[in-house]
Write a protein that holds these residues in place. Structure first.
Motif, short mmCIF file in Angstrom:
data_model
loop_
_atom_site.label_atom_id
_atom_site.label_comp_id
_atom_site.label_asym_id
_atom_site.label_seq_id
_atom_site.Cartn_x
_atom_site.Cartn_y
_atom_site.Cartn_z
N GLY A 5 -6.16 7.10 2.11
CA GLY A 5 -7.22 6.14 1.89
C GLY A 5 -8.42 5.99 2.80
N LEU A 31 -6.03 2.06 2.86
CA LEU A 31 -6.92 1.40 1.51
C LEU A 31 -7.62 0.38 1.95
CD1 LEU A 31 -5.85 1.32 -1.97
CD2 LEU A 31 -7.29 -0.39 -1.05
N ASP A 75 -7.66 9.43 -4.39
CA ASP A 75 -8.40 9.22 -3.07
C ASP A 75 -8.59 10.75 -2.78
OD1 ASP A 75 -8.92 8.19 -0.20
OD2 ASP A 75 -7.15 9.01 0.31
N TYR A 129 0.78 -1.30 -0.21
CA TYR A 129 0.06 0.07 0.14
C TYR A 129 0.78 1.27 0.17
CZ TYR A 129 1.17 -0.73 4.93
OH TYR A 129 1.65 -1.06 6.05
N TYR A 153 -12.32 5.78 -3.49
CA TYR A 153 -11.14 5.72 -4.28
C TYR A 153 -11.83 5.67 -5.81
CZ TYR A 153 -9.77 3.41 -0.29
OH TYR A 153 -9.69 3.12 1.32
#
Length: 531
Positions: A437, A113, A292, A102, A442
């Motif tokens: 995130g 995320l 994001d 990530y 997203y």
């Protein structure tokens, strides 16, 4: 037990979140003769399938549903024990984090995320906020965007004026309006947040999930199938056209081929480009322009308000916002490229030092979401030599905040402090910028574009450039630096794509016996699939 998957359908839909459900609904309305199957990697949580988990009255059952959404590494407390994330990254009930990859060295990454794996997707867990985009958030090359947004509101069951009579809501909006409205056009002034919420027959409030989007039209469609625990591992492409999918039955481990005239991939902003990549569909923009929304939060206690009797009782508990809680909206404008979601709470999230228990609705949470400075280098890469927990090409996130992003965050901080000062007394010292995130909004990884110039993945009808019959859906299709909650917009784009498929089904004669056989057996197979 081995399940009976169809040999062929007219339309195969990958993913059962709000956009996958929107394709099923529009096709059920406009092409009811078509055989349509939805394949979902995760389990069924509710009856009807796809219901929002906040509508589950039993708290034990609600927790079990959230835990069942958390993929192969569940973390929500259960009778069997608690499984915390070892990295101590923040994760919300009902979602599971990308376990690694990530963040890359020297980059901001997206450590928060997260995704959900269940029938209904993130639509079983979302906040149900449905604001309309404005200014640069809007997709300028879609002349019918407003009509599509109207249709998305219908499918989601959006109420534009929820909780108008909530205690103190008029106070909150009046104070915010005095602060922000003078410099804004009428249509972008402070107002109630549109929410996908409705009142049930028993008087209780219920939140829209994919079950509402599917609707009775889809549930009663004899040509519709829903398969849970059915992971699509590859889209079949022959001679530049999508012709079906390879499905892994996560119950018995077997794989089946299902032929289809059209394939829709609506598997979220990470897993949609992942599936295309695994299928050999790799346009230059795939996974790029990852967006994001940088987010910050703050809280205040309303000042100079009398205690209202109607605010004394709140049935909300920990399941949903009640009528005692107002939700207000400070819309995005180009001059202030962020939007504010202002939620009155039943209790302070931070312990208060005074002895007076605040009345429900007098504690106000403020959340500001910023539009991202879009750049091609913000992307998801996929590894041909390594796989994730589900056996798909392993993702790696490349993501950085630009100097412009930091400048926007600074301006958003000033705006959230303006709002806080207008409303009341600070709870805490400073607004908190959440981990990248954390928005769960997203976008961009299969973005739409007006022409095939290698900066987009799909056309204005959501069909992938160069692959006839392959459509993509979800927040990942949105190409603009949208700061508002994106679900309404992504469902609107799904409506446009579904209408396109319906028109093509009407124009193209049925050309496969397998599809007819599927229609003849759909009703009996649907119950096996989980519908």
């Amino acid at each position: 037990m081995t399940r009976s998957f169809p040999n062929a359908v007219d339309v195969a839909i990958v993913g059962s979140g709000p956009t996958g459900a929107a394709y099923a609904r529009i096709l059920s309305e406009q092409a009811p003769q078509a055989a349509v199957a939805v394949f979902e990697s995760g389990p069924v949580l509710t009856d009807p399938p796809g219901m929002h988990v906040k509508n589950i009255a039993d708290p034990v059952a609600r927790v079990a549903a959230q835990r069942s959404s958390e993929g192969l590494r569940p973390h929500t407390q259960s009778p069997e024990g608690h499984y915390p994330d070892p990295s101590r990254r923040v994760v919300r009930p009902g979602t599971h984090l990308l376990p690694d990859g990530y963040r890359q060295p020297g980059e901001d990454g997206l450590p928060a995320l997260a995704m959900s794996t269940n029938v209904g997707g993130m639509g079983a867990h979302w906040t149900a906020a449905c604001p309309r985009p404005g200014g640069a958030e809007r997709i300028a090359f879609l002349p019918d965007l407003d009509e599509l947004l109207d249709e998305a509101e219908r499918l989601l069951g959006v109420d534009r004026h929820p909780f108008d009579d909530a205690p103190y809501a008029d106070v909150v909006r009046a104070r915010l309006g005095t602060e922000f409205d003078p410099s804004r056009p009428e249509e972008r002034r402070v107002r109630p947040m549109p929410l996908a919420v409705r009142r049930r027959a028993d008087g209780a409030l219920a939140w829209s999930g994919s079950d509402v989007v599917f609707g009775d039209t889809t549930r009663n469609n004899p040509n519709f199938l829903l398969f849970a625990d059915a992971q699509v591992r590859r889209v079949l492409v022959e001679d530049g056209r999508a012709v079906g999918v390879i499905v892994r039955d996560r119950i018995d481990g077997g794989e089946r081929e299902v032929r289809a005239r059209f394939v829709v991939v609506a598997a979220d902003a990470l897993r949609t480009p992942q599936l295309l990549y695994a299928s050999g569909v790799r346009p230059p923009a795939l996974g790029r322009y990852l967006n994001d929304q940088p987010q910050m939060i703050f809280a205040v206690r309303l000042r100079d308000v009398s205690r209202q009797p109607e605010a004394e009782h709140s049935p909300r508990g920990d399941t949903a916002i009640a009528e005692e809680s107002g939700v207000s909206w400070v819309p995005y404008i180009d001059e202030e490229p962020f939007h504010g979601q202002v939620m009155q709470l039943d209790a302070s999230p931070i312990p208060l030092l005074d002895e007076d228990e605040p009345a429900p609705g007098t504690i106000v949470g403020l959340g500001w979401f910023c539009g991202k400075d879009l750049q091609e280098s913000d992307r998801i890469e996929f590894d041909d030599s390594a796989t994730d927990d589900y056996g798909m090409p392993k993702p790696r996130i490349h993501y950085t905040l630009t100097p412009r992003d930091h400048e926007t965050l600074g301006r958003a901080r000033a705006a959230i402090l303006r709002a806080a000062r207008a409303l009341g007394d600070f709870i805490g010292d400073e607004p908190m910028v959440l981990s990248p995130g954390a928005s769960l909004h997203y976008q961009g990884t299969t973005r739409m574009g007006p022409v095939d110039d290698d900066t987009s993945v799909c056309a204005p009808n959501s069909e992938v450039w160069g692959v006839s019959g392959l459509y993509v859906a979800g927040n990942n299709v949105i190409p603009t630096p949208i700061a508002c909650n994106p679900t309404l917009t992504s469902v609107a784009l799904a409506v446009g794509g579904a209408r396109d498929i319906a028109a093509r089904l009407a124009a193209e004669p049925e050309d496969t016996k397998d599809t007819k056989d599927t229609k003849d057996t759909a009703a009996s197979t649907a119950t096996i699939g989980g519908w």
